[in-house]
Design a protein around this motif. Sequence first.
Motif, PDB file in Angstrom:
ATOM      1  N   ARG A  20       0.824  -1.255   0.178  1.00 52.24           N
ATOM      2  CA  ARG A  20       0.055  -0.044   0.106  1.00 52.24           C
ATOM      3  C   ARG A  20       0.889   1.170  -0.121  1.00 52.24           C
ATOM      4  O   ARG A  20       0.516   2.264  -0.539  1.00 52.24           O
ATOM      5  N   TRP A  21       2.029   1.297   0.741  1.00 48.93           N
ATOM      6  CA  TRP A  21       2.748   2.536   0.868  1.00 48.93           C
ATOM      7  C   TRP A  21       3.429   3.100  -0.504  1.00 48.93           C
ATOM      8  O   TRP A  21       3.130   4.269  -0.881  1.00 48.93           O
ATOM      9  N   PRO A  22       3.715   2.152  -1.416  1.00 50.75           N
ATOM     10  CA  PRO A  22       4.181   2.551  -2.731  1.00 50.75           C
ATOM     11  C   PRO A  22       2.836   3.287  -3.390  1.00 50.75           C
ATOM     12  O   PRO A  22       3.068   4.498  -4.115  1.00 50.75           O
ATOM     13  N   ARG A  23       1.828   2.954  -3.470  1.00 54.64           N
ATOM     14  CA  ARG A  23       0.711   3.459  -3.903  1.00 54.64           C
ATOM     15  C   ARG A  23       0.171   4.922  -3.377  1.00 54.64           C
ATOM     16  O   ARG A  23       0.125   5.665  -4.076  1.00 54.64           O
ATOM     17  N   ILE A  24       0.230   4.803  -1.845  1.00 52.82           N
ATOM     18  CA  ILE A  24      -0.013   6.040  -1.130  1.00 52.82           C
ATOM     19  C   ILE A  24       1.096   7.305  -1.774  1.00 52.82           C
ATOM     20  O   ILE A  24       0.977   8.184  -2.072  1.00 52.82           O
ATOM     21  N   VAL A  25       2.315   6.636  -1.695  1.00 50.13           N
ATOM     22  CA  VAL A  25       3.486   7.897  -2.035  1.00 50.13           C
ATOM     23  C   VAL A  25       3.276   8.158  -3.578  1.00 50.13           C
ATOM     24  O   VAL A  25       3.502   9.334  -3.652  1.00 50.13           O
ATOM     25  N   GLY A  26       3.089   7.115  -4.340  1.00 50.90           N
ATOM     26  CA  GLY A  26       2.722   7.704  -5.776  1.00 50.90           C
ATOM     27  C   GLY A  26       1.685   8.367  -6.077  1.00 50.90           C
ATOM     28  O   GLY A  26       1.802   9.459  -6.864  1.00 50.90           O
ATOM     29  N   TRP A  27       0.495   8.241  -5.582  1.00 46.73           N
ATOM     30  CA  TRP A  27      -0.783   9.298  -5.419  1.00 46.73           C
ATOM     31  C   TRP A  27      -0.283  10.712  -5.042  1.00 46.73           C
ATOM     32  O   TRP A  27      -0.699  11.502  -5.618  1.00 46.73           O
TER      33      TRP A  27
END
Length: 104
Positions: A20-27
């Motif tokens: 989930r963290w890469p998605r949150i950072v990406g968004w």
Amino acid sequence: MSQRPGTLTGSAPAPSRRRRWPRIVGWSALALVLAGVVLYAFGGMWVRTSEMRAAYQAMVERHEQPALPARFVVPVPGCVCHSNDPVLQAQHARRRLRECSSCH
């Protein structure tokens, strides 16, 4: 048919916290980039004081300066014209950040 613990039959497993963290950072990064693009396209400076605005308006009423066309400019906090001239203040308040490279 074996089933992973914690999943419902026929549903995909929930993503782990590490995924989930890469998605949150990406968004978040995408949102910051989009905000920067919008500010670059439509952002502009603040008119420092209401007195400067009133002084330019008085000049327009006396036909000493032309009336400036209305433009959609989003004031960016801290972005100010450092001149004390109300004419420059008013003219620069209509500029967008992408147009400031002609002065700076």
